[in-house]
Write an enzyme that holds these catalytic residues in place. Sequence first.
Site, short mmCIF file in Angstrom:
data_model
loop_
_atom_site.label_atom_id
_atom_site.label_comp_id
_atom_site.label_asym_id
_atom_site.label_seq_id
_atom_site.Cartn_x
_atom_site.Cartn_y
_atom_site.Cartn_z
N ARG A 45 0.85 -1.20 0.00
CA ARG A 45 0.00 0.00 0.00
C ARG A 45 0.88 1.24 0.00
O ARG A 45 0.62 2.22 -0.70
CB ARG A 45 -0.96 0.01 1.21
CG ARG A 45 -1.63 1.35 1.43
CD ARG A 45 -2.86 1.33 2.33
NE ARG A 45 -2.78 0.42 3.45
CZ ARG A 45 -2.08 0.62 4.58
NH1 ARG A 45 -1.39 1.72 4.75
NH2 ARG A 45 -2.08 -0.28 5.54
N TYR A 97 -17.37 17.30 -13.76
CA TYR A 97 -17.82 15.92 -13.88
C TYR A 97 -18.89 15.64 -12.81
O TYR A 97 -18.73 16.04 -11.65
CB TYR A 97 -16.60 15.01 -13.70
CG TYR A 97 -16.93 13.55 -13.70
CD1 TYR A 97 -17.33 12.92 -14.87
CD2 TYR A 97 -16.84 12.80 -12.53
CE1 TYR A 97 -17.63 11.57 -14.88
CE2 TYR A 97 -17.14 11.45 -12.53
CZ TYR A 97 -17.54 10.84 -13.70
OH TYR A 97 -17.84 9.51 -13.70
N ASP A 169 -8.45 19.29 -13.19
CA ASP A 169 -8.80 17.98 -13.73
C ASP A 169 -8.50 18.03 -15.23
O ASP A 169 -9.19 18.69 -15.99
CB ASP A 169 -10.29 17.68 -13.46
CG ASP A 169 -10.71 16.29 -13.96
OD1 ASP A 169 -10.10 15.79 -14.92
OD2 ASP A 169 -11.69 15.74 -13.40
N LYS A 194 -9.96 7.03 -18.71
CA LYS A 194 -10.32 7.60 -20.00
C LYS A 194 -9.11 7.51 -20.96
O LYS A 194 -8.68 6.42 -21.27
CB LYS A 194 -10.82 9.03 -19.80
CG LYS A 194 -11.80 9.18 -18.61
CD LYS A 194 -13.09 8.40 -18.78
CE LYS A 194 -13.91 8.31 -17.50
NZ LYS A 194 -14.26 9.56 -16.86
C1 PLP Z 1 -14.60 9.93 -15.48
C2 PLP Z 1 -14.18 11.21 -14.91
C3 PLP Z 1 -13.87 11.33 -13.54
C4 PLP Z 1 -14.03 10.17 -12.58
O1 PLP Z 1 -13.13 9.15 -12.85
P1 PLP Z 1 -13.39 7.58 -12.55
O2 PLP Z 1 -12.17 6.93 -13.06
O3 PLP Z 1 -14.64 7.20 -13.29
O4 PLP Z 1 -13.58 7.45 -11.08
C5 PLP Z 1 -13.41 12.55 -13.10
N1 PLP Z 1 -13.28 13.61 -13.93
C6 PLP Z 1 -13.58 13.54 -15.24
C7 PLP Z 1 -13.41 14.73 -16.09
C8 PLP Z 1 -14.04 12.34 -15.77
O5 PLP Z 1 -14.35 12.27 -17.07
#
Ligand code: PLP
Length: 377
Positions: A45, A97, A169, A194
């Site tokens: 961890r 998001y 982000d 993504k």
């Molecule tokens: C999908 C997404 C998240 C969340 O991510 P997960 O891997 O689904 O937990 C956060 N920010 C953006 C812009 C996203 O597209």
Amino acid sequence: MRKKTLMIHGGISVDKNTGAVSIPVSHASTFKQEGIGNFQYEYARTGNPTREALEALIRDIEGGVAGFAFSSGMAAITSVFQLFSSGDHIIATDDVYGGTFRLATKVLSKFNIDVSFVDSSDLKNVEKAIKPNTKAIYVETPTNPLLKITDLKGVSKIAKANDLLLIVDNTFATPYWQNPIHLGADIVVHSATKYLGGHSDVVAGVVVVNSDQLAKDLHFIQNSVGAVLGPDDSWLLIRGIKTLALRMEEIEQNTNRVAQFLVNHKAVHKVYYPGLDTHPGHEIHKTQSRGFGGMISFDVGSAEKADQLLRKIKLFTLAESLGAVESLISVPAKMTHASIPKERREELGITDGLIRISIGCEDIEDLLEDLEQALSE
Ligand SMILES: *Cc1c(COP(=O)(O)O)cnc(C)c1O
């Protein structure tokens, strides 16, 4: 190293012990100590060699001081928010998001961390929202699903002048096109599920920080909270990032073509894509990002028209998520943004006829043909 090279040779790209050019997956949960306290790794961890190679890679491709990998994008974002304390205030982009909105309004609120949502594409809104207890500005650019653009250099000036952390982000732009740390951000987060993974086969999140102090603080949170990424998923992500440049270049060309097609289609009322010179954030985006990304949203006018399109479309897979080699299609109001109340969605422009597409790496002619037949009466 230049961008394309960095994706392949960044971080720890060759295994120190064997010379393997693919970093081994290390499943061990614990490590033998030569004597008490005499060890390279202690407990998985706290530190794992496969995760460490990924963390060094993501650090290098974002241009930060340290990288951290988490079990999902939301785990990464939650861990970043855990740097704050009860009584703190954070300013965030209004169409963040959906999961981030839910985290802020339903979970962080229980711990008395207060988040104000403002349209950060106009920096005056950010400045106006600053309170004595404000500690950070949290920005998404381009946003999801309306692809609004925030001026990163501008917002970083506001953050610095007011002693606030700037968190970005960067999921939509990817580190191949945009590096917020170079523009003044303190912390960059990604849903690596993504584009970084890129093949719809791993759920992961990453964070890159720009200072040793933040690195120390976030490692403390990562180890204390424990939302770490496992070794198999770390390996998948390293493999995904090796082709990030290739995928993003291909996706860029395809997306440009699809945007032009939609703009000229009579069944389409409005197209949101930062690559269009009619997009309000186009000029700013060009100054801070080398590409426009693979996301387009467009309005077909009503829920019925949206349903018709979804029934007819063949190559675009109806699914949540984005950023993969396969093109995906979704209706934000009913899917990713369903947790946002309807009145608020309408306020933001996330109508029932809004369609979001994530362009993949298929042949562009097949994508255009599919859209054409699905949009025809
Ligand atoms: C999908 C997404 C998240 C969340 O991510 P997960 O891997 O689904 O937990 C956060 N920010 C953006 C812009 C996203 O597209």
